[in-house]
Design a protein around this motif. Structure first.
Motif, short mmCIF file in Angstrom:
data_model
loop_
_atom_site.label_atom_id
_atom_site.label_comp_id
_atom_site.label_asym_id
_atom_site.label_seq_id
_atom_site.Cartn_x
_atom_site.Cartn_y
_atom_site.Cartn_z
N ARG A 109 0.83 -1.20 0.00
CA ARG A 109 0.00 0.00 0.00
C ARG A 109 0.87 1.26 0.00
N LEU A 110 1.93 1.23 0.79
CA LEU A 110 2.77 2.42 0.89
C LEU A 110 3.57 2.66 -0.41
N VAL A 111 4.00 1.57 -1.06
CA VAL A 111 4.66 1.71 -2.37
C VAL A 111 3.68 2.28 -3.39
N GLU A 112 2.46 1.73 -3.39
CA GLU A 112 1.42 2.23 -4.32
C GLU A 112 1.16 3.72 -4.10
N ASN A 113 1.32 4.15 -2.87
CA ASN A 113 1.09 5.57 -2.54
C ASN A 113 2.31 6.45 -2.83
N GLY A 114 3.38 5.83 -3.38
CA GLY A 114 4.53 6.63 -3.81
C GLY A 114 5.70 6.67 -2.85
N HIS A 115 5.63 5.89 -1.77
CA HIS A 115 6.75 5.88 -0.83
C HIS A 115 7.81 4.86 -1.25
N GLU A 116 9.00 5.05 -0.73
CA GLU A 116 10.06 4.04 -0.89
C GLU A 116 10.04 3.15 0.34
N VAL A 117 9.94 1.85 0.14
CA VAL A 117 9.75 0.93 1.26
C VAL A 117 10.79 -0.19 1.23
N MET A 118 11.38 -0.45 2.40
CA MET A 118 12.27 -1.60 2.53
C MET A 118 11.73 -2.56 3.60
N LEU A 119 11.58 -3.83 3.18
CA LEU A 119 11.19 -4.87 4.13
C LEU A 119 12.47 -5.49 4.70
N GLY A 120 12.49 -5.69 6.01
CA GLY A 120 13.67 -6.26 6.65
C GLY A 120 13.41 -7.62 7.25
N SER A 121 14.41 -8.48 7.16
CA SER A 121 14.32 -9.83 7.70
C SER A 121 15.62 -10.16 8.42
N ARG A 122 15.63 -11.30 9.08
CA ARG A 122 16.84 -11.72 9.79
C ARG A 122 17.98 -11.94 8.78
N SER A 123 17.63 -12.57 7.66
CA SER A 123 18.66 -12.77 6.62
C SER A 123 18.44 -11.78 5.48
N GLU A 124 19.51 -11.36 4.88
CA GLU A 124 19.49 -10.34 3.82
C GLU A 124 18.53 -10.72 2.70
N LYS A 125 18.66 -11.97 2.24
CA LYS A 125 17.88 -12.38 1.07
C LYS A 125 16.75 -13.33 1.45
N ASN A 126 15.94 -12.90 2.38
CA ASN A 126 14.75 -13.66 2.76
C ASN A 126 13.84 -13.81 1.54
N GLY A 127 13.40 -15.04 1.27
CA GLY A 127 12.62 -15.31 0.07
C GLY A 127 11.37 -14.46 -0.05
N LYS A 128 10.67 -14.28 1.07
CA LYS A 128 9.43 -13.52 1.02
C LYS A 128 9.70 -12.04 0.73
N GLY A 129 10.80 -11.54 1.30
CA GLY A 129 11.17 -10.15 1.04
C GLY A 129 11.57 -9.93 -0.42
#
Lengths: 226, 226
Positions: free
Chosen positions: A18-38
């Motif tokens: 939703r926040l990306v659609e609204n024009g924001h820059e968004v980073m999802l964080g996980s324990r590992s850098e390349k988390n599959g879902k992220g």
């Protein structure tokens, strides 16, 4: 705005999208850098969507969200680096639930403390605002799915200006109505917001859907107002 | 019907008075035979109003109510004599609250158990139905005080027939509407009913009145119903 979200599950993905659609820059964080879902989530959006470690997401965001599983939130936040939260608003959506004993789940903390309070204690230089923890993920950014769109969105936190920012976000970015955003007061009210969850689960089991909202009706001639 | 009420405080008096007005014989029970509040209450009614010990009230009633302070309910029930509850329906209105640490109050039991469950365990031969614990005393017998009279009255308990009796009582004697009486399921749901109290206190503090009710609104095209 740059927004960091701790977590890469369905709540993080829904809010992040939703926040990306609204024009924001968004980073999802996980324990590992390349988390599959992220990685998958970032791939679904053409621009402004990033993934990284908890620490990278926390450092990235001017505004932060805690969308990790509540039972592990304190650990995830520590992993992200306390200094990365300093001076920022952290919106805490998590519930400290333990489903290992079956239904209804147990809260890992409650009654004399709460996850919201413990996060605020862990991050004395951040402004924690508890919000949306009582709202099913499908409704968080789509409150109009429920008839009338007059169910309530509870918030609490110790700093008024931070709560005002969160209210404006719920209003302008997620579609909540101003009159249904209920500020309960200080972060201590995280207790009652988190202790609502067993009730909401009872209602969901009864009602056959998690897509329920709460309304408060008051005395006919109310001498207070929400 | 003969009805025994454990307790002689404002909740016991309000429920007792309504039941006397409706033609029932009611005895309020206290730790001491001649508790001043019990004596006063009985004196306010011309007929069918009695007072006595917990044991006398429990033996007197065909239907029983627990209106004692929740932090002391188990002790009061034991004082009344376990055998006096055998085969009877006990409507448990109490909340296990401890206000000694200030606001918000602490629950003396919660999360992995509840007062309703502990009473049922103490009284395996009785049928405990949790009801009205989320409703302010002024609203219990006067649900129409709140606009629309469509806020909910939660109940739970392990025996369907006992819950049906309690539902009929709420409907016919107290003025609740059938569609607002929500049976959450077994007595285990006392947990969520009791854990609602901190939230209701937060709302009361916010709203400037304890005379609030909860409504549940569901998905526009709900696939379940209350």
């Amino acid at each position: 705005m740059r927004i960091g979200i701790l977590g890469s599950g369905i709540v993080a993905a829904a809010i992040g999208s939703r926040l990306v659609e609204n024009g924001h820059e968004v980073m999802l964080g996980s324990r590992s850098e390349k988390n599959g879902k992220g990685v998958d989530w970032a791939g679904q959006h053409k621009i402004n969507s990033y993934y990284g470690t908890f620490g990278k997401a926390a450092a990235f965001g001017e505004l932060l969200w805690n969308c990790t599983a509540g039972a592990h939130s304190l650990d995830c936040i520590q992993n992200a680096g306390i200094e990365n939260f300093s001076g920022k608003v952290l919106i805490d959506v998590a519930n400290p639930l333990d489903f290992s004993g079956g239904m209804p789940p147990r809260l890992t903390v409650c009654n004399t403390t709460s996850l919201g309070e413990e996060i605020q204690q862990l991050l004395p230089d951040a402004h924690v605002v508890k919000a949306l923890n009582t709202i099913n993920v499908e409704l968080m950014c789509n409150p109009t799915m429920v008839e009338g769109n007059d169910h309530i969105a509870l918030i609490c936190g110790d700093e008024g200006r931070s709560k005002e920012r969160v209210s404006q976000l719920l209003l302008n970015e997620f579609g909540w109505k101003a009159e249904t955003i209920v500020d309960l007061g200080g972060i201590v009210h995280s207790r009652s917001m988190e202790m609502l969850i067993p009730f909401l689960i009872s209602i969901a089991l009864k009602n056959g859907t998690y897509l329920n909202g709460i309304k408060i009706v008051s005395l006919l001639h109310a001498y207070g107002s929400m």
